[in-house]
Design an enzyme around this catalytic site. Structure first.
Site, mmCIF file in Angstrom:
data_model
loop_
_atom_site.group_PDB
_atom_site.id
_atom_site.type_symbol
_atom_site.label_atom_id
_atom_site.label_comp_id
_atom_site.label_asym_id
_atom_site.label_seq_id
_atom_site.Cartn_x
_atom_site.Cartn_y
_atom_site.Cartn_z
ATOM 1 N N TYR A 24 0.837 -1.201 0.000
ATOM 2 C CA TYR A 24 0.000 0.000 0.000
ATOM 3 C C TYR A 24 0.873 1.253 0.000
ATOM 4 C CZ TYR A 24 -3.794 3.199 0.942
ATOM 5 O OH TYR A 24 -4.698 4.217 0.827
ATOM 6 N N PHE A 64 -8.029 21.828 -24.175
ATOM 7 C CA PHE A 64 -8.289 20.396 -24.263
ATOM 8 C C PHE A 64 -9.479 20.114 -23.343
ATOM 9 C CE2 PHE A 64 -8.122 15.931 -23.216
ATOM 10 C CZ PHE A 64 -8.262 15.436 -24.492
ATOM 11 N N THR A 65 -10.313 19.159 -23.750
ATOM 12 C CA THR A 65 -11.608 18.934 -23.101
ATOM 13 C C THR A 65 -11.508 18.800 -21.576
ATOM 14 O OG1 THR A 65 -11.328 16.588 -23.600
ATOM 15 C CG2 THR A 65 -12.626 17.889 -25.161
ATOM 16 N N ASP A 104 1.435 20.653 -20.346
ATOM 17 C CA ASP A 104 0.683 19.419 -20.545
ATOM 18 C C ASP A 104 1.614 18.561 -21.394
ATOM 19 O OD1 ASP A 104 -0.802 17.301 -21.429
ATOM 20 O OD2 ASP A 104 -2.649 18.440 -21.682
ATOM 21 N N LYS A 112 -0.338 8.035 -23.386
ATOM 22 C CA LYS A 112 0.045 8.389 -24.756
ATOM 23 C C LYS A 112 1.543 8.098 -24.925
ATOM 24 C CE LYS A 112 -3.921 10.871 -24.215
ATOM 25 N NZ LYS A 112 -4.714 10.852 -22.981
ATOM 26 N N ARG A 118 -13.849 15.597 -33.432
ATOM 27 C CA ARG A 118 -13.196 16.662 -32.674
ATOM 28 C C ARG A 118 -13.675 17.973 -33.267
ATOM 29 N NH1 ARG A 118 -10.306 14.568 -27.981
ATOM 30 N NH2 ARG A 118 -12.491 14.775 -27.500
ATOM 31 N N PHE A 127 -19.253 14.695 -25.599
ATOM 32 C CA PHE A 127 -18.861 13.863 -26.743
ATOM 33 C C PHE A 127 -18.731 12.391 -26.388
ATOM 34 C CE2 PHE A 127 -14.410 13.414 -25.467
ATOM 35 C CZ PHE A 127 -14.273 14.477 -24.595
HETATM 36 N N1 F0G Z 1 -4.174 16.366 -22.140
HETATM 37 C C1 F0G Z 1 -4.181 15.987 -23.436
HETATM 38 C C2 F0G Z 1 -3.468 16.814 -24.446
HETATM 39 C C3 F0G Z 1 -4.855 14.822 -23.816
HETATM 40 O O1 F0G Z 1 -4.851 14.460 -25.088
HETATM 41 C C4 F0G Z 1 -5.532 14.066 -22.826
HETATM 42 C C5 F0G Z 1 -6.288 12.879 -23.190
HETATM 43 C C6 F0G Z 1 -5.492 14.495 -21.502
HETATM 44 C C7 F0G Z 1 -4.797 15.660 -21.191
HETATM 45 C C8 F0G Z 1 -6.219 13.766 -20.406
HETATM 46 O O2 F0G Z 1 -5.569 12.592 -20.102
HETATM 47 O O3 F0G Z 1 -7.202 10.808 -20.751
HETATM 48 O O4 F0G Z 1 -5.255 10.325 -19.284
HETATM 49 O O5 F0G Z 1 -7.143 11.639 -18.430
HETATM 50 N N2 F0G Z 1 -6.629 12.623 -24.354
HETATM 51 C C9 F0G Z 1 -7.327 11.450 -24.829
HETATM 52 C C10 F0G Z 1 -7.559 11.565 -26.300
HETATM 53 C C11 F0G Z 1 -8.557 11.112 -24.068
HETATM 54 O O6 F0G Z 1 -8.197 10.674 -26.844
HETATM 55 O O7 F0G Z 1 -7.082 12.516 -26.927
HETATM 56 P P1 F0G Z 1 -6.347 11.268 -19.623
#
Ligand code: F0G
Length: 462
Positions: A78, A130-131, A221, A264, A388, A454
């Site tokens: 843990y 970014f979303t 990021d 990624k 997108r 989305f």
């Molecule tokens: N920042 C960027 C530039 C991203 O592309 C993503 C995730 C995140 C932050 C968030 O990271 O998914 O590990 O919580 N992108 C994915 C995509 C979901 O399909 O582009 P996460």
């Protein structure tokens, strides 16, 4: 007769395949039924019904035999797992940040960072939204402001660093709100929503100078920082002979901290972290991670996940790996350009982005052209892509839709997963859909969730 001298030498991936995952082949009738029961949203398809999955490059990478072996070395204590210390060493060695807080994925780090640094009414400039990043900033009381260069919003502009920040836009925000209202600038590497477009080190250095003058932090990021480094190596003056690893380290050195989705670049299926240089921020984040993710030495992950991430970080920085990774994306992109398909150019790092406005000029943006095109591509061939555009952009605080300039379908390439033959099949499908594009109709949204719509929205054809 003189012998023909062969000058062209092909290259291939710097790995061979040890294990395969079998795919189900489906019929057009099957796919039509599947997409209709998924509400014309490719996120709601079952993966079993997908042939080539280009939904995302997130968590879809193939791990190496070394990473799989690393899973067996998972220390599932843990507290104080040995894999945490391995990851901490890798983050210090390869990225140069002093303090590490592991999280289950990128958005876990975004949540903690936003809660630590943002106060109600603060302004967070960033090179395109970014979303999940923007949503966490907003949930913490902040207001996102886009400061990317204008060229990024034009899918035909060939600027080599469309991820760059317009320093005039940053200065205007400082003038309008005062530096004390801007806790940090969020700088993304290979900007996802712009089509995987890189930021140059020249631009980042200039931003650093400006922010130091005003006492504003830079938070990276760093989700696709190694892919960004590849473009710097290929395009930026003075970097042709520098390794990806050296460029990544230099990039991080110009910032105060970073959020990372290791799903990624870092070649794992799950994982992420927040890394900072400021001890006070670290202490607050390390305390907060206990509330939202788990103890500060595992952050919502198993020990084995931390181990695979530590190994993946090192593998991701190999020049041969990166040349093949981005090389495959460029191979697909060039084939599509040759076929006359309108895509975002220059070709980005993690995928190809089809310009749905130019592909389907007869479908209005309010009728979700990119969403409709993604559904049509799936129906044609079982290739799963994602929207997108206006669906991803969501709504403003006042309820109005954001209508982004870019209305794109993303063909995201997972790392080390598909072959050149898969790229050829994808091209043929897109070419076919292009030939019947006039028959594709827009969609109507029939279900809209409140957050990140989305992922779960449902549609029906008009
Ligand atoms: N920042 C960027 C530039 C991203 O592309 C993503 C995730 C995140 C932050 C968030 O990271 O998914 O590990 O919580 N992108 C994915 C995509 C979901 O399909 O582009 P996460």
């Amino acid at each position: 007769m003189a012998k023909k001298i062969v000058t062209k030498r092909s290259w291939a991936e710097p790995f061979k395949i040890k294990m395969v995952e079998l795919l189900k082949m489906t019929t057009p009738e099957h796919r039509l039924k599947a997409i209709s029961s998924a509400g014309y949203n490719t996120f709601l398809l079952r993966s079993e019904d997908v042939y080539i999955d280009l939904l995302t490059d997130s968590g879809t990478n193939a791990m190496s035999d070394r990473q799989w072996a690393g899973l067996m070395l998972g220390d599932e204590a843990y507290a104080g797992s040995r894999n945490y210390y391995h990851l901490e060493t890798a983050v210090k060695k390869f990225y140069g940040y002093k303090y590490l807080v592991p999280t289950h994925q990128g958005r876990g780090a975004e949540n903690i960072l936003s809660k630590c640094l943002i106060k109600e009414g603060d302004i967070i400039p960033g090179n395109m939204y970014f979303t999940t990043t923007r949503l966490h900033q907003e949930l913490a009381g902040g207001i996102f402001e886009d400061v990317i260069i204008d060229e990024a919003h034009d899918s035909t502009n060939l600027h080599p660093f469309k991820g760059n920040i317009d320093l005039n836009k940053v200065e205007a925000l400082i003038k309008k709100h005062g530096a004390s209202k801007i806790p940090y600038i969020c700088v993304a590497t290979t900007v996802n929503m712009a089509g995987g477009q890189p930021i140059s080190l020249e631009n980042l250095k200039a931003l650093r100078k400006l922010t130091l003058k005003h006492g504003i932090k830079i938070i990276l990021d760093m989700t696709r920082v190694a892919e960004n480094a590849y473009f710097i190596q290929q395009r930026e003056k003075g970097y042709a002979n520098k390794s990806i690893a050296a460029i990544v380290k230099e990039t991080c050195s110009l910032t105060d901290g970073a959020t990372m989705s290791a799903k990624k670049d870092a070649l794992v299926n799950i994982g992420g972290f927040l890394a900072v240089n400021d001890k006070k921020v670290f202490e607050e984040a390390r305390n907060m991670v206990v509330i939202y993710e788990g103890l500060h030495t595992y952050g919502g992950l198993a020990g084995r996940d931390l181990e695979a991430m530590a190994i993946g970080i090192e593998e991701s920085l190999s020049d041969d790996h990166m040349a093949a990774r981005v090389g495959q994306v460029i191979y697909l992109g060039e084939k599509l350009i040759d076929a006359g398909i309108p895509i975002v150019q220059p070709i980005g790092g993690h995928g190809i982005f089809i310009d749905a406005k130019r592909f389907l000029p007869h479908v209005k943006q309010a009728q979700f052209p990119a969403q409709a095109l993604a559904a049509a591509i799936y129906t044609d061939s079982g290739v799963r892509t994602m929207e997108r555009g206006v669906v991803s952009a969501g709504r403003k605080a006042n309820g109005e839709n954001y209508f982004p300039k870019l209305e794109l379908v993303r063909l995201t390439i997972p790392r080390r997963v598909y072959t050149q033959a898969h790229m050829d099949v994808i091209t043929e499908s897109i070419e076919h859909v292009y030939s019947i594009r006039k028959k594709i109709k827009g969609l109507q949204m029939v279900y809209e969730p409140k957050y990140l719509r989305f992922f779960q929205a449902r549609f029906k054809p008009l």
